[in-house]
Each structure stands twice: as C-alpha cells, then as structure tokens.
Design a protein around this motif. Structure first.
Motif, mmCIF file in Angstrom:
data_model
loop_
_atom_site.group_PDB
_atom_site.id
_atom_site.type_symbol
_atom_site.label_atom_id
_atom_site.label_comp_id
_atom_site.label_asym_id
_atom_site.label_seq_id
_atom_site.Cartn_x
_atom_site.Cartn_y
_atom_site.Cartn_z
ATOM 1 N N ASP A 120 0.882 -1.283 -0.340
ATOM 2 C CA ASP A 120 0.124 -0.086 -0.010
ATOM 3 C C ASP A 120 1.095 1.266 0.123
ATOM 4 O O ASP A 120 1.711 1.256 0.893
ATOM 5 C CB ASP A 120 -0.647 -0.022 0.975
ATOM 6 C CG ASP A 120 -2.436 1.270 1.336
ATOM 7 O OD1 ASP A 120 -1.828 2.349 0.683
ATOM 8 O OD2 ASP A 120 -2.894 1.225 1.602
ATOM 9 N N SER A 122 -0.085 4.170 1.245
ATOM 10 C CA SER A 122 0.419 4.934 1.592
ATOM 11 C C SER A 122 0.686 4.516 3.070
ATOM 12 O O SER A 122 0.211 5.450 4.082
ATOM 13 C CB SER A 122 -1.601 5.181 2.128
ATOM 14 O OG SER A 122 -2.132 3.851 2.156
ATOM 15 N N LEU A 123 1.134 3.211 2.851
ATOM 16 C CA LEU A 123 1.416 2.925 4.712
ATOM 17 C C LEU A 123 2.593 2.032 4.314
ATOM 18 O O LEU A 123 4.035 1.351 4.282
ATOM 19 C CB LEU A 123 0.901 1.092 4.314
ATOM 20 C CG LEU A 123 -0.385 1.279 5.190
ATOM 21 C CD1 LEU A 123 -1.119 -0.044 5.489
ATOM 22 C CD2 LEU A 123 -0.952 2.364 6.163
ATOM 23 N N ASP A 124 3.793 1.510 3.139
ATOM 24 C CA ASP A 124 4.583 0.971 2.839
ATOM 25 C C ASP A 124 5.757 2.518 1.606
ATOM 26 O O ASP A 124 5.135 3.009 1.030
ATOM 27 C CB ASP A 124 4.641 0.214 1.597
ATOM 28 C CG ASP A 124 3.793 -0.620 2.441
ATOM 29 O OD1 ASP A 124 4.464 -1.582 3.801
ATOM 30 O OD2 ASP A 124 2.577 -1.951 1.932
ATOM 31 N N GLN A 179 7.115 -1.034 5.603
ATOM 32 C CA GLN A 179 6.332 -0.995 6.543
ATOM 33 C C GLN A 179 6.790 0.466 7.041
ATOM 34 O O GLN A 179 7.829 0.849 7.362
ATOM 35 C CB GLN A 179 5.506 -1.682 7.596
ATOM 36 C CG GLN A 179 4.282 -0.982 7.995
ATOM 37 C CD GLN A 179 3.166 -2.116 8.988
ATOM 38 O OE1 GLN A 179 3.232 -3.067 8.362
ATOM 39 N NE2 GLN A 179 2.372 -1.715 9.999
ATOM 40 N N CYS A 229 -1.856 7.745 14.081
ATOM 41 C CA CYS A 229 -1.698 6.735 14.827
ATOM 42 C C CYS A 229 -1.612 7.316 16.646
ATOM 43 O O CYS A 229 -2.129 6.183 17.298
ATOM 44 C CB CYS A 229 -0.769 5.728 13.948
ATOM 45 S SG CYS A 229 -1.233 4.871 12.575
ATOM 46 N N ILE A 368 -8.490 4.810 7.240
ATOM 47 C CA ILE A 368 -8.267 3.272 7.759
ATOM 48 C C ILE A 368 -9.624 2.538 9.037
ATOM 49 O O ILE A 368 -9.884 3.648 9.821
ATOM 50 C CB ILE A 368 -6.683 3.174 8.912
ATOM 51 C CG1 ILE A 368 -6.308 4.632 7.798
ATOM 52 C CG2 ILE A 368 -6.093 2.484 9.199
ATOM 53 C CD1 ILE A 368 -4.777 4.820 8.744
ATOM 54 N N SER A 372 -9.026 -3.037 10.061
ATOM 55 C CA SER A 372 -9.156 -3.475 8.607
ATOM 56 C C SER A 372 -7.544 -4.449 8.761
ATOM 57 O O SER A 372 -6.885 -4.288 9.801
ATOM 58 C CB SER A 372 -9.221 -2.243 8.026
ATOM 59 O OG SER A 372 -8.652 -1.518 8.578
ATOM 60 N N ALA A 374 -5.209 -2.666 7.062
ATOM 61 C CA ALA A 374 -4.092 -1.078 6.805
ATOM 62 C C ALA A 374 -4.527 -0.983 8.633
ATOM 63 O O ALA A 374 -2.798 -0.700 9.130
ATOM 64 C CB ALA A 374 -4.709 -0.080 6.631
ATOM 65 N N ARG A 377 -2.143 -3.833 10.642
ATOM 66 C CA ARG A 377 -0.454 -3.666 9.937
ATOM 67 C C ARG A 377 -0.196 -2.822 11.033
ATOM 68 O O ARG A 377 0.834 -2.690 11.736
ATOM 69 C CB ARG A 377 -0.628 -3.038 8.519
ATOM 70 C CG ARG A 377 -0.834 -4.788 7.841
ATOM 71 C CD ARG A 377 -0.560 -4.074 6.211
ATOM 72 N NE ARG A 377 0.939 -3.918 5.946
ATOM 73 C CZ ARG A 377 1.024 -3.076 5.000
ATOM 74 N NH1 ARG A 377 0.712 -3.180 3.613
ATOM 75 N NH2 ARG A 377 2.400 -2.852 4.849
ATOM 76 N N LEU A 378 -0.092 -1.283 11.011
ATOM 77 C CA LEU A 378 -0.160 -0.498 11.842
ATOM 78 C C LEU A 378 -0.409 -0.680 13.771
ATOM 79 O O LEU A 378 0.789 -0.037 13.898
ATOM 80 C CB LEU A 378 -1.255 0.684 11.524
ATOM 81 C CG LEU A 378 -0.959 1.849 9.846
ATOM 82 C CD1 LEU A 378 -1.837 2.536 9.739
ATOM 83 C CD2 LEU A 378 0.057 1.974 10.076
#
Length: 380
Positions: A120, A122-124, A179, A229, A368, A372, A374, A377-378
C-alpha cells in the motif's frame, strides 16, 4: 640517600603522576563519548507518554476514567514483528500456483487486485526491481531492518503473485515494501537509507533496474501518519476485582461458555470469524492462563482488554465486551474498576463509549477502518 636515588624517586613519582593523569583524562573522554552516544533528544517514553498510548510495542493501557475530550530486533521478508499480544495473521491466504489449471484464477481482476493490495503506497515505501530479462529466482533476500517488509512478484506473463517462489516460473519484476509506521513509531531516515542500500545491492546482483519513491516525502508522510496513529492508539483495560480469589476452573467454564477460547499468549480471546481478537481476558497480575494452572490455581483479579484500533465493529463490540465484564462481576461477586481501583459506573462506561465512537469516526475519516488490514498492520 644519594642525590641519584632522590632523583630517581622524583622521576618515578613524576612518571606515576603522568600515568595517573593520562588514565584520568582517558576515563573522562570515554564518559563524555558515552553520554553523547546515549543522550536522549526525545521525551522519556516511561515518564511523558500518556498511559492510553500503545506505542513502541508496550502494552500500556488506557484507564477508562482518563478518556477525556482533549487530547531493534531485525525484521525480515515475510516475517511478522514479534509481539506479546495475540494477533491473528493479517494477510489473507492466496493461491500461488500458476499452471494452466489456475490461469482463470490468476487472471481474475479481483485476485490480482488483492495481491497488489499487499503493498500500500500510503503505508509502505515501495521499491521496484525490474530485471532486464525474465529469470527464475531461487530465493528472496532478507533485509536487516526493524520494520515489516513484504514483497510481490510479477511473472513473465505479467501476473502478480505473492512472494512464494515456484519452480519453472520466471519473473520480470519484484516490488519490495517497507512499512512506514507501526507501534514502534515511524521509520527513520537511517532505516530508510539502509533499506534502499540493501535493495540496490540486491538489484546489482542481477544487473536489474531499481526505482524508489522520493525519500523525504515518504519520511514526512510517515511522521504525520505516526502522529495520527498515536492519537487513536489506545488499549482499554477494565479490572474485575472480587473480594475472594477467583477459581481458575470456574473462570474457564464461564469464559468458554461466553465464547472465549484460550490462546497461546495465555489469555482468553473472543475471536471474530476472521480469527482476529475482538477482546481478551487476562489475569490482573499478568500470570498467563494455562490448562494446568486453571485447574488448581485461583486468581486475585481479572482484566478485560479492548485494543481499540484493531477491533472491527467498534462500539457494538465494546458493548458486548462490557456485557461480558458485567457477567463476570455477577458471577464472582466482583466490581468493575479502573487501574486506580476506582469503581466504574454506568455513566462512566457510557462516556467511554462516546469517546470510542469519536475515535472510530476519526479513523474512518482517515480511511483506516478499525480492524481492517491497514489497521492491523499499523497497530501491530
């Protein structure tokens, strides 16, 4: 005593003094370097971080009454960073065979989209390695980095596959994703530079072309995402305190009757159909539950844990968790209390629920969704 003897004694004393002074200077210089090496230019995570934050992998939890309106072990490809809490696998199981019988499956647009979504933007931080000629790969590299690394491969036929290598299949591209953020914080400039260097070294082995996103933009995005986060990363703990020790055998019977099951982390978990934990029950003194000690041991108190951003279903699941906590309080003649041993009333629990709705709304606005892929993972 002769003048020569006196002179030798004086010379010896001077030499001893010089050696002592030199050793003192060396010790001072060593201490200075040590202080510089270990100097903290950030807040002390044990003193300054609010208890409701679950960052840096520490399972500090939110005291419900504090919910107010204001506000490096190496990780390798395909490895999940170790945590003390039970977490179900994030990635879905994907078929990887690419023989003729599976062509229809592999060609399916939704299947390809699912594989591509393993990385992703936006995440990676996604590095693309393109080989000049399609080739077979016997293995994928391991990366000495502190964040999760995932990969997807593009076959000679142009189909994206998960990182399980198959004999006889030639690949023309591999994308590696580092990530950017997890509960350990945002990726650092040094970590990102090290990752890029390792990717470049891997590409050089095959004389392949490699491309990277703009580093500074990704670093800025990572820090901003980490701040978000941190604002929503809370773990609610509700203590069930009984005047008498709670029998392990009786506790197991009640927990299993309510649909919870004992997991390897030593906690009872209520699992969703996906296998993700919705809430968990643990001993308040951190003693892991086992089949053995549940037979002959009693526990002074229990704690119900609700990991806010990892739970899909949000407030409705929280209602279910509270109902279970109230069931435990009735079963064991116990009281619901916060970590400061203050009793939790109905209005107090209702206020917590309002705060949860607000947190979940912020997560949805950010794109987010709680629970989910995402989010898992976060907040791992």
């Amino acid at each position: 005593m002769s003048e020569i003897q006196i002179g030798l004694l004086m010379l010896g004393a001077v030499i001893i003094a010089l050696v002592f002074a030199f050793n003192t200077f060396q010790e001072w210089r060593f201490r200075k370097r040590t202080r510089q090496a270990f100097a903290r230019h950030h807040a002390d995570v044990l003193l300054d971080v609010p208890k409701n934050h679950v960052r840096d992998g520490k399972q500090e939890r939110l005291e419900p009454v504090l919910l107010q309106d204001d506000d490096d072990t190496p990780a390798y490809l395909n490895d999940t960073p170790p945590t003390h809490a039970y977490h179900a696998p994030v990635e879905a199981e994907l078929p990887v065979h690419e023989d003729s019988a599976d062509d229809a499956v592999m060609d399916a647009a939704d299947h390809q989209a699912l594989i591509i979504a393993l990385l992703d933007p936006s995440l990676d931080f996604i590095a693309e390695v393109v080989f000049k000629q399609p080739l077979q790969l016997s293995s994928l590299p391991r990366f000495n980095v502190a964040k999760r690394v995932q990969a997807i491969l593009r076959s000679e036929r142009g189909l994206w596959t998960p990182p399980e290598l198959l004999p006889g299949i030639r690949y023309k591209q591999v994308n590696f994703g580092l990530q950017l953020v997890d509960r350990g914080g945002a990726v650092t400039e040094q970590e990102l530079a090290s990752f890029c260097q390792q990717i470049s070294h891997y590409a050089e082995q095959f004389d392949a072309e490699v491309s990277f996103p703009q580093r500074q933009q990704k670093l800025v995005a990572a820090r901003e995402l980490d701040r978000f986060c941190a604002d929503v990363d809370v773990l609610i703990g509700i203590n069930i305190v009984s005047p008498l020790p709670i029998s392990g055998a009786r506790l197991r019977s009640v927990a299993e009757a309510a649909g919870l099951q004992l997991e390897p982390d030593g906690q009872f978990h209520y699992l969703a159909d996906s296998g993700n934990s919705l809430y968990s029950l643990t001993s308040a003194d951190q003693t892991p539950f086992t089949m053995h000690n549940l037979l002959d041991k009693s526990f002074p108190a229990l704690t119900l844990l609700f990991d806010v951003p990892r739970v899909a279903g949000g407030a409705a699941v929280f209602d279910r968790a509270i109902a279970f906590a109230q069931q435990l309080s009735q079963e064991f003649n116990a009281r619901l209390m916060d970590d400061n041993r203050r009793e939790l009333s109905g209005p107090g629990l209702a206020k917590i629920r309002e705060q949860l709705v607000r947190i979940y709304g912020n997560m949805d606005d950010r794109g987010i969704a709680p629970g989910s892929v995402a989010a898992l993972r976060l907040f791992a």
